[in-house]
Enzyme design. Structure first.
Site, PDB file in Angstrom:
ATOM      1  N   SER A  20       0.685  -8.226  -7.120  1.00  0.00           N
ATOM      2  CA  SER A  20       1.588  -6.738  -7.294  1.00  0.00           C
ATOM      3  C   SER A  20       3.014  -6.513  -7.494  1.00  0.00           C
ATOM      4  O   SER A  20       3.186  -5.208  -7.638  1.00  0.00           O
ATOM      5  CB  SER A  20       0.535  -6.276  -6.032  1.00  0.00           C
ATOM      6  OG  SER A  20       1.325  -6.978  -5.366  1.00  0.00           O
ATOM      7  N   ASP A 319       5.732  -0.724   2.250  1.00  0.00           N
ATOM      8  CA  ASP A 319       4.611  -1.004   2.381  1.00  0.00           C
ATOM      9  C   ASP A 319       4.421  -3.199   3.498  1.00  0.00           C
ATOM     10  O   ASP A 319       5.579  -3.258   3.385  1.00  0.00           O
ATOM     11  CB  ASP A 319       3.405  -1.298   2.208  1.00  0.00           C
ATOM     12  CG  ASP A 319       3.185  -2.541   0.966  1.00  0.00           C
ATOM     13  OD1 ASP A 319       4.103  -3.578   0.740  1.00  0.00           O
ATOM     14  OD2 ASP A 319       2.316  -1.370   0.105  1.00  0.00           O
ATOM     15  N   HIS A 322       5.265  -5.614  -0.145  1.00  0.00           N
ATOM     16  CA  HIS A 322       6.256  -5.095  -0.779  1.00  0.00           C
ATOM     17  C   HIS A 322       7.218  -4.110  -0.988  1.00  0.00           C
ATOM     18  O   HIS A 322       7.249  -3.895  -0.188  1.00  0.00           O
ATOM     19  CB  HIS A 322       5.267  -3.994  -2.363  1.00  0.00           C
ATOM     20  CG  HIS A 322       4.005  -4.960  -2.323  1.00  0.00           C
ATOM     21  ND1 HIS A 322       2.853  -4.120  -1.390  1.00  0.00           N
ATOM     22  CD2 HIS A 322       3.610  -5.524  -3.151  1.00  0.00           C
ATOM     23  CE1 HIS A 322       1.548  -4.986  -2.330  1.00  0.00           C
ATOM     24  NE2 HIS A 322       1.805  -5.636  -3.119  1.00  0.00           N
TER      25      HIS A 322
END
Length: 360
Positions: A20, A319, A322
């Protein structure tokens, strides 16, 4: 979306693999994937405030590395997006493609139980093999091989493999040394497969201090009887995996003619921000900007209706896992331009990109 511009004087492209940190929308293509960032508040600071699938409030590391390494406004499109749009496929494959998938890992089974459909690194490399065949068919084998050798292969992977094994490690069901050895052996196979497909310049982003992300602090406080500090066992794993990756790359480059690599020490980069937050321009390094509960890292993650900070450039974490756009920018700057082995070795990403075919 503006297309990527290649490095001046280079005939190569950029191909991105991993998780991600680099995903720019791969998982948007899967209805059964729960690792998605195509909903508010993701993308709130992206041009047009669009949730594109980037796990960020705005641009992510893929975009920012493209900017610093090649003066491009945006990084290459997801490979699956190119497949869905034949009209742009033939143009954009020569600029590069992004195969990264949020939630994925080095091991084939990483992420599937928790997130559903994700694309593991091995499958991403299979997708690249398909793209390679297309390039060869269009340009001919010789020209295609030249472009692939000049191209940079950016990889960020390993964090999800370590996160997924955390509970079995805590319960002494998994041996940490054996885990690192298994990951390293499998990683070596993936890199060899890329080499056999024509890759020569490898830009590897190391794993960060995993134990310091908001989710780990939340677990420390709520489940481990700690004070909400960094989970040192996870940080130890991250350090061990980085050291093993460094050894792997040394052996890999020695065994394969023409290989050049750059290994970014993301562990040191992020820890230096945490230890020197104000000098780095950040005010909040423990709590996520977007989320719920303790450290904004409780269940449900970041979504419309969650707590949302206003001063997002002052937060290290967007978040529970990340970085914010601001943090990703600082990390990308370090990867692209830092000198010295503390943050990147044996050369920075920009130096790797500038290497001409004559040096291969």
């Amino acid at each position: 979306m503006p297309k990527m511009t290649m490095v001046k004087g280079s005939r190569g492209a950029y191909f991105l693999f991993g998780d991600s940190l680099l995903d720019v929308g791969t998982n948007n293509h899967f209805k059964d994937s729960r690792a998605r960032a195509d909903h508010p508040y993701y993308g709130i600071d992206y041009p047009g405030s669009i949730a594109t699938g980037r796990f960020s409030n705005g641009l992510n590391s893929a975009d920012l590395l493209a900017w610093y390494m090649s003066d491009s406004t945006f990084s290459p499109l997801p490979f699956l997006t190119l497949l869905d749009h034949p009209g742009i496929f033939l143009k954009d494959i020569f600029h590069g493609a992004n195969f990264a998938s949020g939630g994925s890992g080095i091991l084939d089974d990483t992420g599937h139980h928790q997130y559903g459909r994700v694309v593991p690194l091995g499958e991403q490399i299979q997708q690249f093999a398909t793209l390679r065949r297309n390039i060869s068919e269009i340009l001919g084998t010789g020209t295609a091989e030249l472009i692939l050798k000049m191209s940079v292969y950016i990889i960020s992977v390993g964090s999800n493999d370590l996160f997924e094994k955390q509970m079995t490690l805590l319960q002494n069901q998994t041996d940490p040394e054996q885990l690192i050895a298994n990951l390293t052996t499998t990683y070596a196979i993936h890199l060899q497969n890329l080499y056999d497909l024509g890759a020569r310049k490898f830009a590897i982003i190391g794993v960060p201090p995993l134990g310091c992300c908001p989710m780990e602090r939340h677990l420390n406080l709520t489940m481990m009887g700690g004070n909400g500090g960094c989970v040192e066992s996870m940080n130890g794993l991250a350090q061990a995996f980085h050291a093993s990756t460094q050894s792997l790359l040394h052996n890999f480059s020695s065994a394969n003619p023409g290989v050049f690599y750059s290994l970014g020490n993301t562990y040191n980069t992020i820890l230096s921000i945490i230890d020197n937050r104000r000098a780095s321009g950040f005010q909040v390094v423990e709590t996520a900007c977007c989320g719920n509960g303790t450290f904004n890292a409780d269940k449900n993650g970041c979504q419309s209706g969650s707590n949302l900070c206003i001063n997002r450039d002052e937060y290290l974490f967007w978040d529970e896992f990340h970085p914010t756009q601001a943090a990703a920018r600082q990390a990308a700057l370090t990867l692209a331009y830092a000198d010295g082995p503390e943050f990147v070795t044996p050369m920075n990403f920009s130096s790797l990109a500038r290497l001409s075919f004559a040096h291969n």
